[in-house]
Design a protein around this motif. Sequence first.
Motif, short mmCIF file in Angstrom:
data_model
loop_
_atom_site.label_atom_id
_atom_site.label_comp_id
_atom_site.label_asym_id
_atom_site.label_seq_id
_atom_site.Cartn_x
_atom_site.Cartn_y
_atom_site.Cartn_z
N ASP A 31 0.82 -1.21 0.00
CA ASP A 31 0.00 0.00 0.00
C ASP A 31 0.86 1.26 0.00
O ASP A 31 0.58 2.22 -0.72
CB ASP A 31 -0.92 0.02 1.21
CG ASP A 31 -2.22 -0.70 0.96
OD1 ASP A 31 -2.47 -1.12 -0.18
OD2 ASP A 31 -2.99 -0.84 1.92
N GLU A 32 1.89 1.25 0.82
CA GLU A 32 2.78 2.42 0.91
C GLU A 32 3.48 2.66 -0.43
O GLU A 32 3.59 3.80 -0.89
CB GLU A 32 3.81 2.19 2.02
CG GLU A 32 4.64 3.41 2.32
CD GLU A 32 5.54 3.17 3.53
OE1 GLU A 32 6.75 3.44 3.38
OE2 GLU A 32 5.03 2.74 4.58
N ILE A 33 3.93 1.59 -1.09
CA ILE A 33 4.61 1.71 -2.37
C ILE A 33 3.64 2.25 -3.43
O ILE A 33 3.98 3.16 -4.18
CB ILE A 33 5.21 0.36 -2.80
CG1 ILE A 33 6.33 -0.06 -1.83
CG2 ILE A 33 5.74 0.44 -4.24
CD1 ILE A 33 6.75 -1.51 -1.97
N VAL A 34 2.43 1.69 -3.49
CA VAL A 34 1.44 2.16 -4.46
C VAL A 34 1.14 3.64 -4.22
O VAL A 34 1.10 4.44 -5.16
CB VAL A 34 0.15 1.31 -4.42
CG1 VAL A 34 -0.95 1.94 -5.26
CG2 VAL A 34 0.43 -0.11 -4.91
N GLY A 35 0.94 4.03 -2.96
CA GLY A 35 0.67 5.43 -2.64
C GLY A 35 1.79 6.35 -3.07
O GLY A 35 1.56 7.43 -3.64
N THR A 36 3.03 5.94 -2.84
CA THR A 36 4.19 6.74 -3.25
C THR A 36 4.23 6.89 -4.77
O THR A 36 4.47 7.99 -5.29
CB THR A 36 5.49 6.09 -2.75
OG1 THR A 36 5.47 6.08 -1.31
CG2 THR A 36 6.72 6.84 -3.23
N LEU A 37 3.98 5.80 -5.48
CA LEU A 37 4.00 5.85 -6.93
C LEU A 37 2.83 6.66 -7.50
O LEU A 37 2.99 7.36 -8.51
CB LEU A 37 4.02 4.44 -7.52
CG LEU A 37 5.35 3.70 -7.32
CD1 LEU A 37 5.21 2.23 -7.65
CD2 LEU A 37 6.46 4.35 -8.14
#
Length: 140
Positions: A97-103
């Motif tokens: 989730d954190e990676i998707v949000g950052t991207l």
Amino acid sequence: MTVPQFFDPAPGGGGSNLGRAYYYSHAVRVGNLIQTAGQGGYSDPDGTTFPEALEDEIAQCFQNIEAVLNAAGSSWRDVIGIRAFHGGPEGFTAEADEIVGTLLRKWVPDHRPTWTGIGVQLAGRMRIEIEVVAVVPDEA
């Protein structure tokens, strides 16, 4: 009546051979609306090679989506919604989730698209698959 147009990414990109192999299109455009098929984080045309790091796999997934959107005359700037299917041994994780949000912040900096995350069993080594909906603005 608007006629649907079907698109695949340019040959040689991540997953570009899959549509022909499994008989589907990577995107459909009806007027200004574009719906993509789910795109994985594979880096080869046959969809068999995945990065080891989850962050790299998700980043590749975003690049594959960009290639499909470009083929349909769009880009991430036009995305209004995403559905992320999380799988693999870890399943649905806070890290993903954190990676998707950052991207999303990187690829769609001017607005926040809707986002639904779903835990599923994915094929092979796939840990995430993302599909998007985009609306291309009318020409001024």
